[in-house]
Design a protein around this motif. Structure first.
Motif, PDB file in Angstrom:
ATOM      1  N   MET A 158       0.834  -1.133  -0.069  1.00 29.33           N
ATOM      2  CA  MET A 158       0.074  -0.143  -0.030  1.00 29.33           C
ATOM      3  C   MET A 158       0.851   1.270   0.137  1.00 29.33           C
ATOM      4  O   MET A 158       1.884   1.206   0.684  1.00 29.33           O
ATOM      5  N   THR A 159       0.462   2.230  -0.675  1.00 33.20           N
ATOM      6  CA  THR A 159       1.172   3.732  -0.404  1.00 33.20           C
ATOM      7  C   THR A 159       0.032   4.569  -0.003  1.00 33.20           C
ATOM      8  O   THR A 159      -1.200   4.602  -0.216  1.00 33.20           O
ATOM      9  N   VAL A 160       0.544   5.429   1.069  1.00 31.48           N
ATOM     10  CA  VAL A 160      -0.266   6.519   1.514  1.00 31.48           C
ATOM     11  C   VAL A 160       0.483   7.977   1.435  1.00 31.48           C
ATOM     12  O   VAL A 160       1.747   8.027   1.765  1.00 31.48           O
ATOM     13  N   VAL A 161      -0.310   8.857   0.985  1.00 31.74           N
ATOM     14  CA  VAL A 161       0.387  10.172   0.843  1.00 31.74           C
ATOM     15  C   VAL A 161      -0.361  10.797   1.870  1.00 31.74           C
ATOM     16  O   VAL A 161      -1.557  11.015   1.804  1.00 31.74           O
ATOM     17  N   ASN A 162       0.424  11.604   2.718  1.00 28.19           N
ATOM     18  CA  ASN A 162      -0.194  12.423   3.744  1.00 28.19           C
ATOM     19  C   ASN A 162       0.662  13.734   4.141  1.00 28.19           C
ATOM     20  O   ASN A 162       1.548  13.893   3.460  1.00 28.19           O
ATOM     21  N   ARG A 167       9.077  15.369   1.952  1.00 31.55           N
ATOM     22  CA  ARG A 167       9.554  16.436   1.062  1.00 31.55           C
ATOM     23  C   ARG A 167       8.666  17.673   1.518  1.00 31.55           C
ATOM     24  O   ARG A 167       7.346  17.502   0.719  1.00 31.55           O
ATOM     25  N   GLY A 168       9.092  18.660   2.292  1.00 29.61           N
ATOM     26  CA  GLY A 168       8.391  19.761   2.488  1.00 29.61           C
ATOM     27  C   GLY A 168       7.083  19.529   3.070  1.00 29.61           C
ATOM     28  O   GLY A 168       7.199  18.837   4.334  1.00 29.61           O
ATOM     29  N   ASP A 169       5.940  19.725   2.601  1.00 31.49           N
ATOM     30  CA  ASP A 169       4.811  19.411   3.464  1.00 31.49           C
ATOM     31  C   ASP A 169       4.058  18.027   3.198  1.00 31.49           C
ATOM     32  O   ASP A 169       2.958  17.773   3.550  1.00 31.49           O
ATOM     33  N   VAL A 170       4.824  17.195   2.010  1.00 31.16           N
ATOM     34  CA  VAL A 170       4.271  15.895   1.823  1.00 31.16           C
ATOM     35  C   VAL A 170       4.980  14.872   2.352  1.00 31.16           C
ATOM     36  O   VAL A 170       6.431  14.795   2.347  1.00 31.16           O
ATOM     37  N   ALA A 171       4.387  13.731   2.802  1.00 30.45           N
ATOM     38  CA  ALA A 171       5.236  12.412   3.097  1.00 30.45           C
ATOM     39  C   ALA A 171       4.491  11.436   2.435  1.00 30.45           C
ATOM     40  O   ALA A 171       3.154  11.436   1.908  1.00 30.45           O
ATOM     41  N   TYR A 172       5.331  10.572   2.281  1.00 28.27           N
ATOM     42  CA  TYR A 172       5.172   9.438   1.311  1.00 28.27           C
ATOM     43  C   TYR A 172       5.356   8.045   1.835  1.00 28.27           C
ATOM     44  O   TYR A 172       6.539   7.870   2.246  1.00 28.27           O
ATOM     45  N   ASN A 173       4.587   7.141   1.985  1.00 31.65           N
ATOM     46  CA  ASN A 173       4.660   5.840   2.758  1.00 31.65           C
ATOM     47  C   ASN A 173       4.500   4.687   1.783  1.00 31.65           C
ATOM     48  O   ASN A 173       3.519   4.718   1.171  1.00 31.65           O
ATOM     49  N   VAL A 174       5.133   3.721   1.927  1.00 28.14           N
ATOM     50  CA  VAL A 174       5.161   2.557   1.170  1.00 28.14           C
ATOM     51  C   VAL A 174       5.099   1.297   2.299  1.00 28.14           C
ATOM     52  O   VAL A 174       6.212   1.323   2.932  1.00 28.14           O
ATOM     53  N   ILE A 175       4.197   0.849   2.180  1.00 34.11           N
ATOM     54  CA  ILE A 175       3.857  -0.393   3.492  1.00 34.11           C
ATOM     55  C   ILE A 175       3.492  -1.700   2.624  1.00 34.11           C
ATOM     56  O   ILE A 175       2.755  -1.985   2.246  1.00 34.11           O
ATOM     57  N   ASP A 176       4.328  -2.688   3.288  1.00 33.62           N
ATOM     58  CA  ASP A 176       3.954  -4.045   2.928  1.00 33.62           C
ATOM     59  C   ASP A 176       3.415  -4.437   4.263  1.00 33.62           C
ATOM     60  O   ASP A 176       3.845  -4.760   4.976  1.00 33.62           O
ATOM     61  N   ILE A 177       2.306  -5.202   3.734  1.00 33.55           N
ATOM     62  CA  ILE A 177       1.647  -5.943   4.961  1.00 33.55           C
ATOM     63  C   ILE A 177       1.172  -7.435   4.453  1.00 33.55           C
ATOM     64  O   ILE A 177       0.819  -7.683   3.469  1.00 33.55           O
TER      65      ILE A 177
END
Length: 140
Positions: free
Chosen positions: A48-52, A81-91
């Motif tokens: 899954m990817t989550v942008v927050n 980067r700046g105001d954005v975070a990006y997550n890559v999660i393997d479950i």
């Protein structure tokens, strides 16, 4: 190299970059997002990817939703980067007791967290499973 060769190389690089993002969630050479690459996912796992928004506590909120679903995070990366975070999660999509969790419900709950902008489940068809949070409304 000729201009035509350079154009071909640039087009190939762009295509490979987009394909890698669609298939694995990897981000390279982006202006607005942080470079992010997680090793290949293990067989029978869900990526899954989550942008927050890049603000304190977001990573904890994201992992709490996964934990509440009784799922195990096998590997994860979070870059900002700046105001954005990006997550890559393997479950692991199966709980310890052998139950299968609804990925649609998990994605909806993650996406509707305050501060989450979008999420994507990567499996099967690249790019499928995209969802967006627009002012608290859920769009698939």
């Amino acid at each position: 190299a000729s201009t035509e060769e350079a154009e071909d190389q640039a087009a190939a690089m762009a295509a490979n970059t987009i394909r890698s993002y669609m298939e694995t969630g990897t981000i390279k050479n982006s202006v607005n997002f942080p470079e992010t690459e997680l090793p290949n996912r293990q067989e029978n796992t869900i990526r899954m990817t989550v942008v927050n928004e890049n603000k304190p506590g977001m990573l904890a909120h994201i992992t709490e939703v996964v934990a509440k679903a009784k799922l195990n995070i096998l590997q994860q990366i979070n870059h900002s980067r700046g105001d954005v975070a990006y997550n890559v999660i393997d479950i692991d999509p199966v709980t310890e007791s052998g139950e299968t969790v609804s990925l649609k419900e998990l994605q909806k709950e993650l996406t509707l967290l305050d501060g989450v902008l979008s999420s994507r489940i990567i499996f099967g068809t690249p790019g499928a499973g995209y969802a967006r949070n627009v002012d608290g409304d859920y769009f698939v």
